[in-house]
Design a protein around this motif. Structure first.
Motif, short mmCIF file in Angstrom:
data_model
loop_
_atom_site.label_atom_id
_atom_site.label_comp_id
_atom_site.label_asym_id
_atom_site.label_seq_id
_atom_site.Cartn_x
_atom_site.Cartn_y
_atom_site.Cartn_z
N LEU A 87 4.94 85.52 40.45
CA LEU A 87 5.86 84.93 39.48
C LEU A 87 6.99 84.17 40.15
O LEU A 87 7.83 83.58 39.46
N SER A 88 7.03 84.17 41.48
CA SER A 88 8.00 83.31 42.17
C SER A 88 7.48 81.88 42.27
O SER A 88 8.24 80.95 42.57
N GLU A 89 6.20 81.70 42.00
CA GLU A 89 5.62 80.36 41.98
C GLU A 89 5.99 79.69 40.65
O GLU A 89 5.80 80.26 39.57
N VAL A 145 6.62 79.35 34.73
CA VAL A 145 6.69 78.53 33.53
C VAL A 145 5.72 79.05 32.46
O VAL A 145 6.08 79.21 31.29
N ILE A 146 4.48 79.32 32.86
CA ILE A 146 3.47 79.78 31.89
C ILE A 146 3.89 81.10 31.25
O ILE A 146 3.89 81.23 30.02
N ILE A 178 -2.69 78.59 27.35
CA ILE A 178 -3.92 77.93 27.81
C ILE A 178 -3.64 76.48 28.19
O ILE A 178 -4.09 75.99 29.24
N ALA A 179 -2.87 75.78 27.35
CA ALA A 179 -2.58 74.37 27.60
C ALA A 179 -1.78 74.20 28.89
O ALA A 179 -2.07 73.33 29.72
N LEU A 180 -0.77 75.04 29.09
CA LEU A 180 0.04 74.95 30.30
C LEU A 180 -0.81 75.23 31.55
O LEU A 180 -0.66 74.57 32.59
N PRO A 207 0.02 71.37 37.46
CA PRO A 207 -0.64 71.35 38.77
C PRO A 207 -0.40 72.66 39.50
O PRO A 207 0.61 73.34 39.29
N GLY A 208 -1.32 73.05 40.36
CA GLY A 208 -1.16 74.27 41.12
C GLY A 208 -2.40 74.59 41.91
O GLY A 208 -3.48 74.04 41.65
N ASP A 209 -2.27 75.48 42.87
CA ASP A 209 -3.39 75.85 43.73
C ASP A 209 -4.21 76.94 43.05
O ASP A 209 -3.77 78.08 42.95
#
Length: 418
Positions: A359-361, A366-367, A395-397, A402-404
């Motif tokens: 959750l630090s990412e 945000v999600i 789901i939309a977020l 973007p993300g790994d």
């Protein structure tokens, strides 16, 4: 009764009644909270379980009954659309399961993992529990679930509610064996006894009710507004369903995602939910309490669940039984729900922890953050609000931001190749 071998029909029936007892508390609480008929809920739980076993070839020792994920949406939809259109929305929610079943059959399970990773599932499940917290507090305080009316004086109500809660907690933590699986029943019995002493139970409807009575079935009505409001809610219990199928597979040592297949189990769940709503009952879901009972008793025979379903159908026609259930005062249920709704939220939190969601990412933060605020705060966008809206937003977020995703994709691949 060793390792699931229960040959005698009498022994199967007794084992089935035991499984129904384990599921009973949660089964009837849901209709009592939402104002649906508990006799109809018993009938549709039995019917839904029978449909599930028919679709899956009677291979899985599982029982289906009232889903808590739909409590808040049903309460909101009844106020907004009325009961008949709410039931129409629930029929459509069941059709979503059937649609997902078709997708799984065509494309496999991988797309579900990609569409609904833990960062989506966790906060949505948390919203289901936390958004219901005011309902539990209102009822524990002697008010109606929406707080609109005082049904029991506060001082009396809070005493009964806390006693019911304390006994439920005690049974869940300290009880042994099968008794540990029915803490709700212990809490209800304690609260009901205290309510009788306090003189807040009206016994006259029970005395007037017939022994035999056809459940008060209600036909649905359909409107796009109610359908669009209710369908997205089904996303969360659909994921819960997958988890329960994995859990019972771990207990019995079989891979039910392959045989009979996730597409068949989703289809069975969808038919159970839609058929329940067509008759005026709450939507169905697989019961983890019963999975716990299967693990404890080592009774893996699916026929036991068929007997449990048949017994539920028979009980549905006992008029005095349903009337007695409806006489349970709100503080009794409110006290127990303080634990149950909190437990749902903890399941969501545990999903994030177990899958080590960072959750630090920024992406994950945000999600989870937006999902929780939209869901708990009751944000409204068009026809969607609360749990339905936050599920769609999560789901939309997940799809847009973007993300790994490499680590999660790798985990999916490892899970599928195990």
């Amino acid at each position: 009764m060793q390792d699931g071998v229960t040959h005698s029909p009498v022994r199967q029936a007794l084992a089935g009644s035991q499984m129904l007892l384990v599921a009973f508390g949660a089964l009837v609480l849901m209709p009592l909270i939402t104002g649906l008929d508990p006799n109809v809920a018993l009938f549709t739980a039995g019917l839904g379980t029978l449909l599930f076993h028919l679709v899956t070839g009677g291979q899985i020792p599982i029982f289906l009954a009232s889903s808590f994920a739909f409590i808040a949406p049903i309460l909101a939809a009844k106020t907004r659309f009325g009961l008949a259109e709410t039931l129409g929305g629930l029929v459509a929610a069941g059709l979503l399961y059937i649609f997902l079943s078709g997708l799984v059959r065509m494309r496999g399970t991988g797309f579900i993992h990609r569409l609904l990773p833990p960062v989506v599932i966790g906060p949505v499940i948390m919203v289901i529990g936390l958004s219901l917290a005011p309902v539990a507090v209102h009822m524990a305080s002697g008010r109606a679930g929406d707080g609109s009316a005082v049904l029991v004086p506060y001082d009396t109500a809070i005493l009964i509610a806390m006693a019911s809660l304390a006994v439920t907690i005690g049974a869940a933590v300290w009880a042994k064996g099968l008794f540990r699986l029915i803490p709700i029943l212990f809490g209800v019995l304690t609260g009901y006894a205290l309510s009788a002493v306090a003189g807040i139970i009206d016994y006259s409807p029970i005395a007037q009710a017939p022994w035999f009575a056809v459940p008060d079935f209600v036909a649905p009505a359909f409107s796009w507004s109610a359908i669009l409001f209710m369908v997205p809610v089904a996303i969360a219990p659909a994921i819960e369903h997958i988890g329960d199928i994995l859990a019972i597979g771990n207990v019995t040592g079989r891979n039910y995602l392959q045989k009979p297949g996730l597409h068949r189990t989703l289809l069975g769940d969808g038919l159970a939910t839609s058929s329940a709503a067509l008759l005026g009952g709450p939507p169905n879901t697989t019961y983890s309490e019963v999975t716990g009972a299967v693990m404890l008793t080592r009774n893996f025979n699916p026929r036991v669940m068929i007997w449990a379903a048949l017994i539920a159908v028979v009980l549905a026609f006992v008029g005095k039984f349903g009337t007695a259930l409806q006489s349970i005062p709100v503080p009794v249920m409110g006290g127990i729900l303080c634990l149950l709704f909190g437990s749902i939220a903890v399941v969501g939190l545990n999903t994030l922890i177990r899958h080590q969601v960072d959750l630090s990412e920024a992406r994950n933060l945000v999600i989870v953050g937006v999902t929780l605020v939209f869901g708990i705060g009751g944000m409204v966008l068009g026809q969607m609000e609360g749990i339905a809206l936050c599920a769609v937003v999560a789901i939309a977020l997940n799809l847009v931001l973007p993300g790994d995703r490499e680590a999660w994709e790798k985990a999916i691949h490892e899970h599928q190749t195990d």
